[in-house]
Structure formats: C-alpha cells, structure tokens
Motif scaffolding. Structure first.
Motif, mmCIF file in Angstrom:
data_model
loop_
_atom_site.group_PDB
_atom_site.id
_atom_site.type_symbol
_atom_site.label_atom_id
_atom_site.label_comp_id
_atom_site.label_asym_id
_atom_site.label_seq_id
_atom_site.Cartn_x
_atom_site.Cartn_y
_atom_site.Cartn_z
ATOM 1 N N ARG A 1 21.354 77.079 38.273
ATOM 2 C CA ARG A 1 19.908 77.068 37.981
ATOM 3 C C ARG A 1 19.477 78.407 37.394
ATOM 4 O O ARG A 1 20.045 79.445 37.730
ATOM 5 N N ASP B 1 10.987 79.439 41.492
ATOM 6 C CA ASP B 1 11.381 78.598 42.633
ATOM 7 C C ASP B 1 12.691 79.084 43.241
ATOM 8 O O ASP B 1 12.854 79.152 44.456
ATOM 9 N N ARG C 1 12.059 82.376 45.157
ATOM 10 C CA ARG C 1 11.413 82.087 46.440
ATOM 11 C C ARG C 1 12.430 81.589 47.448
ATOM 12 O O ARG C 1 12.463 82.030 48.592
ATOM 13 N N GLU C 2 13.270 80.685 46.977
ATOM 14 C CA GLU C 2 14.249 80.095 47.876
ATOM 15 C C GLU C 2 15.200 81.159 48.414
ATOM 16 O O GLU C 2 15.453 81.228 49.608
#
Ligand code: ADP
Ligand code: MG
Length: 471
Positions: A335, A340, A343-344
């Motif tokens: 990815r 996102d 954040r993860e």
C-alpha cells in the motif's frame, strides 16, 4: 572474466533490497554501480570512501543475498572503491590513511567506531533545540583545534549527539583526508586500554591515542571512577590539549552532573565550549521526518510529516521508529504511504511503545513490591539497607523505561534522591541485567506483569544510555 553488462542488474538489486531489506536501504545506494563479475565475484563500485567502509562492514550479507537471488548464481559480492574518484569526494580512504600511518610506525591500528554515512551535516536538521551545538560543530569541523576546544555536547537520548559528532568527523575527513582522526566510543576506549594493560602494551596504546590530530569520544559519561581508564583518559586529554589538538566529547549530562567523574576532568571539560541539546520542537520534528523519509527513499508530503510529528513527541529515535513501522507496513502490504496507512501504523506505535507513558510509577512500584516482597514505605523511604537497595534500583530503572518522568522526578518520588542517584541505579540494573540471569528473568517477569510488549534487550544501543537521558 566477464563484464556485468546486464542493464537491469542495478535496478533488480535495488528492488530486491527494498523488498527484503528495507531497513538498510538509503537513497545513496543509487550511486553504487555493479561492475564486472570475475571468478564468481560481482564487484560493486562505491565512489565515496566513508560509504564504502560502511557497506563493507554492514551490508555485505544483504547484498550477497540480493545478488544471488536476482542472478540465480552463487555469486559473492565485493564492494570496491572507484578508480577515478568523483571530484570533490575523498580520494583515498582517510581512515585507512591513518591506519597506514599507524602501521608505518609499527603500531597496530586503532579499531575505530564505524562512521555512518547517514550522519552528515547535510542530513542534520537545525532548529532552536540544537542551533548552537550545530554552529559550534561546524566551526570545529572547519577549524579543528582553533575554535572551541574541547567541544563538549550533552543532552538526552536520541537528540542527535552521535549524529553531530560523526558529522564533524566526516566533514574533517572530506575536507582534509590527511587528518589523523580517531572517533571512538568511550566504552571502546576503555576496552582498548584494558586490552593494552593485559597485553603489556600500554606504551603503544598511549602512542596511538596521543598522536592523533582530532580525538572524538562519544558517550564520555561511561568513564567510571573505579576504573583506571578514567585516569588514562585524563592524561590522554592533557597530552592532546597541550599539543593544540582538537577534542570533541558527548555525554548524556553536563560535565558536573556526570556521576563518578573526577573534578579535574570536570574542570577540563568545562574549559572549552559546553553545549546542551534540547528536545526538538514541532517544526524541527516535521523537518526531521521529511529528511529521514527522503534518506530512506519514502515519499512524504507535508500533511503526513506534520501528522507524524504531532503523534510522536519523544526523541528523534522514536520518530525514526515510527517511520520504520510505516515503511514496513507499506512494503509488506504494497500500500502507498498515505494517511490511512500512517494512522494504522502509528496506532501500533502507541500501543506497543514502552515510552508512551501508559504506565504509572504507582503500577511499577506495586509490581516491584509484590515481586521482591518488600514494603512500599521502605521502597519510597530513606533507608539504605541492602535488602531494599536493589528493589528500589529496579523500580527507578523501570520508571525510567516505562514512563516519561525525568530523572529528577523519579528521584523525587523515591525519597527525594537526586538525579545522579537515579542514573546510577539505572546503570547498575542495566549492567546486572546482562550479568545476572536470575535478576534479568525477574525483571522480565515484572515487565510482563505490567504488560510490556517489548522487553529491553541488551543488543544494539546500550540501554543504560537510553534510559540515562536527562530531562
Ligand atoms: P544521541 O547520540 O543523542 O542519543 P543520535 O545522534 O544517535 O542521538 O540520534 C538518534 C537518531 O536521531 C539518529 O538517527 C539521528 O540521525 C537522528 N537525529 C537526531 N537529531 C537529528 C537532527 N537534528 N536532524 C536529523 N536527524 C537527527
Ligand atoms: Mg549517541
């Protein structure tokens, strides 16, 4: 002898390393040129001598694996310098230069601490927290022995002391390859000295250390009073200082605050420029995130960099740890590095991080009291009895490891002790943890009880140094 003409080899090596060994990859790997294959050996040409030495010492295994995997042959690899050096880069290995000189004088070379090509002035982000230290370091790098001598920089863990010391070394060596420079950690200095005492070669040891133009010693707070190396360092210091040679030192505390340091050394250290490095502010942290992301070939826009700098407030090592997690998550899932994903991975960072302040000092003392079967009032009191000394030291050690409390705050909690007592306790436990399996197992149990996910290891950075941060 066949020339490695495969145009894609460089690309394939790079892709393999990024995929399987992202942690070692740097943007300057792009400058490495695959050369000829002869006798089953693939030569990899490196133009910069400091990079060459670093690769030879730290990355051979990963490059061998990459070469074998992408060629499907059982190749060995060899990093070599380029024949025609790039102008402006160091022509000969300066470190080897001084080695060669030392050998001429029939002395074995000093085993120096390896310089990291990552730690240059170019990659050092300047902010209010380190502006003075940076300016002074630049001056020392340009005019050794003629500006600030000794130059003493101190500050907490991960605030860039080692980076700055190595940047001075690299600048000196790039500008004047003939400089005889010795960069060494304090612990190695002491080890060399002990080896020399055992081998009856103290005269040679002195000859080597006292003949350099620049002596840079990292983590000088590890000089211990009970040890002859402190005495030896005092004389080394004097000999070099009197000869007008440059001394550069780093420490986790100001000279007068280093436990066990003799007064005569305190006054020597204070006689030059003493500069404290502080925790980076938000803007500096944002710039550091960008710089580090760039070094590791990650794309990072301003919004992401700011987000990371807001979430990870600790020292720069924590920021780097966060970046590493982001990169690993990105490379393992394919990815892109976007909000996102960031954040993860930062959610993980907070959960598993041991220094995020999710433990209270009360939890820690309670666990220690239960484990050792001592009384809380004794633990927090003034008693000096041996039976309570170790549990108290373990509590201080864990408090430093698992909370954000400063040395002063921890000392205050445990019966109004000062920060050098806390520092001493931390170092004692850290040492015992490596030497005493029983105690080490006990601490691991306490930590597990507290829900610590990543128990301290003794590999890599000396944890005492990490925990001994001041502030
Ligand atoms: P110390 O020796 O003070 O414990 P280090 O020099 O090892 O800290 O720094 C820890 C990490 O943080 C290193 O990777 C270093 O490059 C990075 N770092 C610290 N300060 C800065 C800065 N101002 N700019 C760029 N990187 C920094
Ligand atoms: Mg350091």
């Amino acid at each position: 002898m066949s020339k490695s003409t495969e145009p894609n080899l460089k690309f394939a090596l790079s892709a393999y390393l990024k995929r399987h060994h992202a942690e070692i990859c740097r943007h300057w790997f792009d400058d490495i040129e695959p050369g000829e294959v002869a006798g089953g050996v693939l030569k990899l040409v490196v133009h910069d001598q400091i990079q060459l030495r670093y690769l030879q010492r730290s990355c051979s295994e990963q490059f061998t694996e990459a070469a074998q995997s992408v060629t499907g042959r059982l190749l060995a690899i060899q990093f070599v310098g380029s024949e025609d050096q790039v102008p402006g880069k160091v022509r000969e290995a300066p470190l080897l230069d001084s080695v060669a000189r030392a050998q001429e004088a029939t002395l074995p070379p000093i085993e120096q601490t390896l310089l990291s090509p990552d730690y240059t002035f170019e990659s050092f982000v300047v902010g209010p927290c380190n502006r003075l230290a940076h300016a002074a370091a630049l001056a020392v790098g340009d005019r050794p022995g003629r500006t600030y001598n000794p130059f003493f920089v101190h500050g907490g863990l991960g605030l860039g002391k080692t980076h700055l010391l190595q940047a001075i070394c690299q600048r000196l060596l790039r500008q004047r390859a003939s400089t005889s420079l010795c960069y060494i950690s304090c612990a190695s200095f002491a080890d060399h000295f002990h080896d020399a005492v055992r081998a009856g070669t103290v005269t040679e040891f002195r000859g080597r250390f006292r003949s350099v133009d620049v002596l840079v010693v990292d983590d000088i707070h590890f000089l211990s009073k009970r040890d002859q190396s402190q005495e030896e360092f005092f004389h080394t210091f004097n000999a070099l200082y009197q000869a007008g040679k440059q001394l550069v030192l780093s420490s986790d505390a100001a000279p007068s605050e280093i436990p066990d340091l003799e007064n005569r050394l305190v006054s020597r250290f204070n006689s030059g420029l003493v500069v404290r490095m502080e925790r980076p502010c938000f803007e500096t942290r944002v710039n550091i995130v960008r710089t580090k992301a760039n070094l590791h070939g990650m794309s990072m826009d301003d919004a992401l960099a700011s987000f990371i700098a807001t979430r990870v407030e600790g020292n720069v090592r924590e920021l780097e740890g966060a970046l590493m997690k982001i990169r690993l998550l990105s490379s393992s899932t394919g990815r892109p590095v976007a909000m996102d994903l960031v954040r993860e991975s930062l959610r993980d960072h907070v959960v598993t991080g041991v220094s995020e302040g999710q433990h209270t000092i009360q939890d820690i003392t309670e666990a220690v009291v239960q484990f050792f079967g001592v009384r809380l009032t004794d633990l927090l009191g003034k008693r000096r009895h041996k039976s309570i000394a170790l549990p108290r030291q373990v509590s201080m050690y864990l408090a430093r490891r698992l909370t954000r409390l400063s040395l002063e705050e921890i000392g205050g909690y445990f019966g109004g002790r000062d920060h050098s007592t806390v520092l001493h306790a931390i170092r004692t436990v850290e040492f015992k943890r490596t030497a005493d399996a029983h105690l080490s197992g006990g601490i691991a149990l306490i930590e597990r009880g507290l829900g610590v996910d990543e128990p301290a290891t003794t590999a890599g950075d000396a944890p005492a140094q990490q925990l001994g941060r001041v502030g």
